[in-house]
Design a protein around this motif. Structure first.
Motif, short mmCIF file in Angstrom:
data_model
loop_
_atom_site.label_atom_id
_atom_site.label_comp_id
_atom_site.label_asym_id
_atom_site.label_seq_id
_atom_site.Cartn_x
_atom_site.Cartn_y
_atom_site.Cartn_z
N PRO A 187 0.53 -1.07 -0.53
CA PRO A 187 0.27 0.44 -0.28
C PRO A 187 0.95 1.31 0.33
CG PRO A 187 -0.89 -1.81 1.79
CD PRO A 187 0.79 -2.36 1.35
N PHE A 188 1.00 2.22 -0.80
CA PHE A 188 1.35 3.61 -0.93
C PHE A 188 0.36 4.02 -1.40
CE2 PHE A 188 1.96 1.92 -5.32
CZ PHE A 188 1.19 2.74 -6.10
N ARG A 189 0.92 5.67 -1.05
CA ARG A 189 -0.40 7.00 -1.71
C ARG A 189 0.73 8.27 -2.11
NH1 ARG A 189 -3.76 9.48 1.78
NH2 ARG A 189 -2.87 11.47 1.88
N PHE A 190 -0.04 7.82 -2.87
CA PHE A 190 1.11 8.74 -4.57
C PHE A 190 -0.16 10.14 -5.11
CE2 PHE A 190 1.45 8.91 -9.13
CZ PHE A 190 1.88 8.90 -9.30
N LEU A 191 0.78 11.53 -5.14
CA LEU A 191 0.82 12.85 -5.43
C LEU A 191 0.60 12.94 -6.77
CD1 LEU A 191 -0.72 15.33 -4.16
CD2 LEU A 191 1.22 15.25 -3.30
N GLU A 192 -0.60 13.59 -7.47
CA GLU A 192 -0.14 13.92 -8.60
C GLU A 192 -0.31 15.74 -9.07
OE1 GLU A 192 -0.16 13.62 -14.13
OE2 GLU A 192 -1.47 12.75 -12.46
N LEU A 193 0.89 16.55 -8.87
CA LEU A 193 0.42 18.48 -9.57
C LEU A 193 -0.22 17.67 -10.31
CD1 LEU A 193 3.32 18.82 -7.11
CD2 LEU A 193 0.85 18.49 -6.00
N GLY A 194 -0.66 19.36 -10.80
CA GLY A 194 -1.57 19.61 -11.86
C GLY A 194 -1.82 18.32 -12.30
N CYS A 195 -2.93 17.56 -12.52
CA CYS A 195 -3.49 16.22 -12.98
C CYS A 195 -3.86 16.43 -14.02
CB CYS A 195 -4.01 15.52 -11.78
SG CYS A 195 -5.51 15.71 -11.51
N GLY A 196 -4.67 17.54 -14.49
CA GLY A 196 -5.34 17.93 -15.59
C GLY A 196 -6.95 16.87 -15.59
N SER A 197 -7.11 16.29 -16.41
CA SER A 197 -8.35 15.65 -16.82
C SER A 197 -7.91 13.81 -15.82
CB SER A 197 -8.76 15.31 -17.86
OG SER A 197 -7.98 14.72 -18.58
N ALA A 198 -6.73 14.28 -15.10
CA ALA A 198 -6.46 12.74 -14.10
C ALA A 198 -6.60 11.64 -15.53
CB ALA A 198 -6.69 12.77 -13.06
N MET A 199 -6.10 11.38 -16.62
CA MET A 199 -6.90 9.53 -17.07
C MET A 199 -5.69 9.99 -16.69
SD MET A 199 -8.27 9.67 -19.61
CE MET A 199 -9.85 10.28 -20.24
N THR A 200 -3.89 9.57 -16.90
CA THR A 200 -2.97 8.98 -16.00
C THR A 200 -3.56 8.37 -15.07
OG1 THR A 200 -1.43 9.91 -17.24
CG2 THR A 200 -0.29 8.56 -15.88
N LEU A 201 -3.49 9.47 -13.76
CA LEU A 201 -4.34 9.10 -12.27
C LEU A 201 -5.17 7.82 -12.20
CD1 LEU A 201 -2.50 10.10 -9.77
CD2 LEU A 201 -4.79 11.44 -9.79
N ILE A 202 -6.06 8.71 -13.15
CA ILE A 202 -6.65 6.89 -12.73
C ILE A 202 -6.75 5.79 -13.19
CG2 ILE A 202 -9.74 6.37 -13.53
CD1 ILE A 202 -10.17 10.14 -13.94
N ALA A 203 -6.01 5.49 -14.36
CA ALA A 203 -5.61 4.62 -14.80
C ALA A 203 -4.55 4.06 -13.98
CB ALA A 203 -4.90 4.76 -16.15
N LEU A 204 -3.84 4.30 -12.96
CA LEU A 204 -2.83 4.74 -12.39
C LEU A 204 -3.61 3.84 -11.01
CD1 LEU A 204 -0.17 6.46 -12.71
CD2 LEU A 204 0.19 4.50 -12.92
N ALA A 205 -5.02 4.35 -10.80
CA ALA A 205 -5.34 3.88 -9.83
C ALA A 205 -6.08 2.46 -10.25
CB ALA A 205 -6.57 5.29 -9.42
#
Length: 460
Positions: free
Chosen positions: A44-62
């Motif tokens: 388990p880890f915590r991940f932060l994105e600054l300036g995520c835009g529409s968060a496509m990458t972040l959502i795929a990572l989640a």
């Protein structure tokens, strides 16, 4: 321009994009090659994105790391609305995206510290005071040993863009879908007048001119947009106790594969003299850097690095697919592994694959030479490493839901930046028309589908 923009173009949303380089599983390998430990992407880890835009990458990572928690911040409301719509559609519970400027994050505080962070493009586009806010956020929000990714326009490759940026900033914008029509015409006219006097600017403009206006608004039309030298990022990040670790892309640790002998010798001298990163950018003609920084990450020995690499599960691969699994490599290699040796590796890694260590043992060479041969095959696209099967199985359902949402968009004729690949540990892209035709069932390509199945991308 609105008062809250701080020089950033807010009259249009940034493109929906997926960044394949943002991938904790891949970062762990790059950190090992830098001699540093990395937070485990299996825990388990915590991940932060600054300036995520529409968060496509972040959502795929989640979707790819269901055991982790993801948080994204962006100060454009349109981006947050788009991101939350997709999060609800997929039904994710391990991600939150918030509207807010970096100064607001400073006031808010993090609650719990983060193990990973990412900022793609942001540093290249914002004014000095916002960069200072980014440093303050990272200083307060990252835990000890945390790893941060920065993707940014590299000064070496963007040096010729100065006149083009000036034209885009000064030629009055029009209305409608092509606000930069006059600026485009002005660049064409200037380059025509210059003839052969501005070759690098002409090459750069050929790469940019077919991009949509809303993309150019961010890349070359923003008030503070510029190329960055690595040292100009490393110095301010030192205020957040962060140190440069190395490239985020494993292949970029192996310069000799991409340079002629004279370039390798120049780089060796530059490293000895203390200006190695500048030389790397110049020799590779980099237009973009994908860098990792750490906050006190423990050192690891060469023995530990080798042990972890030997355990990787490898499968046969073909980089000609060009779906983002081997960023920065395609069609750039100067050297590679012997074709017969590569075929031997691929035969050994057929089916469910084989350990990296088994590939080393199949080479009739001393251990270091065997290691280099397998590494060359891996980073150049002849082989692919997959996450452990337990991790893939844990992420399969959520990745399937993400990819189903992307396929629904594709069938409607919408823009699809990429797909979530649980075996790869992040995102892959399908930019070629023939690939999209296969995905839509308009043409058949069983080999292509078989490769997707290896990555866990199930779209049929």
């Amino acid at each position: 321009m609105s008062d809250w923009s701080q020089g950033y173009p807010t009259d249009s949303a940034y493109i929906d994009a997926i960044q394949v380089e943002i991938n904790p599983w891949r970062w762990q390998q790059s950190m090992l090659f830098s001699g540093r430990a990395c937070p485990s992407p299996r825990a388990p880890f915590r991940f932060l994105e600054l300036g995520c835009g529409s968060a496509m990458t972040l959502i795929a990572l989640a979707c790819s790391y269901p055991q982790a928690k993801f948080t994204g911040y962006d100060f454009m409301p349109e981006h947050i609305v788009t991101a939350n719509r997709l999060i609800r559609e997929i039904g994710l519970t391990n991600i939150e995206v918030r509207e807010g400027a970096f100064a607001e994050m400073i006031a808010e505080g993090p609650g719990e510290k983060y193990d990973f962070a990412a900022a793609h493009g942001v540093w290249s586009w914002v004014p000095p005071e916002v960069r200072s806010d980014i440093v303050t956020v990272l200083n307060g929000w990252l835990g000890t040993g945390a790893v941060t990714y920065f993707g940014y326009n590299a000064a070496a490759g963007w040096a010729a863009a100065g006149p083009i940026r000036q034209i885009f900033r000064r030629v009055p914008r029009g209305r409608g879908e092509r606000p930069f029509a006059a600026a485009r015409a002005a660049v064409d006219l200037w380059l025509e007048q210059m003839g052969d006097m501005a070759p690098q600017a002409a090459v750069l403009w050929q790469k940019l001119k077919d991009a949509p206006d809303h993309f150019l608004a961010h890349e070359i039309g923003s008030e503070f947009g510029t190329g960055i030298w690595m040292e100009d990022l490393a110095e301010p990040l030192g205020e957040a106790k962060m140190t440069y670790a190395g490239p985020a892309v494993l292949a970029e640790h192996m310069d000799a594969l991409f340079l002629e002998d004279e370039g390798v010798e120049m780089l060796r001298r530059a490293v000895d003299e203390g200006w190695g990163e500048t030389a790397r950018d110049l020799l590779h003609r980099r237009t973009f850097r994908n860098d990792l920084y750490h906050r006190g990450a423990p050192t690891v020995s060469g023995t530990t690095m080798l042990e972890k690499m030997r355990a990787l599960r490898l499968i046969a691969w073909d980089e000609a697919l060009n779906i983002g699994t081997h960023p920065s490599v395609f069609d750039q290699l100067k050297r590679g592994v012997d074709e017969r040796v590569l075929l031997g590796f691929q035969e050994l890694c057929a089916g469910d694959g084989a350990p990296f260590g088994a590939c080393m043992e199949a080479v009739d060479a001393p251990p270091m030479a065997a290691f280099q041969a397998v590494m060359t095959a891996l980073v150049s696209g002849g082989l692919m490493d997959l996450r452990p099967k337990a991790d893939v199985e844990a992420a399969q359902e959520t990745c399937d839901r993400f990819n189903a949402a992307m396929m629904a968009r594709l069938r409607r004729g919408g823009h699809v930046p990429g797909f979530a690949a649980p075996g790869y540990g992040g995102c892959v892209q399908f930019s070629r028309p023939e690939q999209r035709a296969v995905l839509l069932g308009e043409t058949e390509d069983e080999i292509f589908h078989a490769r997707l199945e290896k990555l866990g991308v199930r779209v049929r």
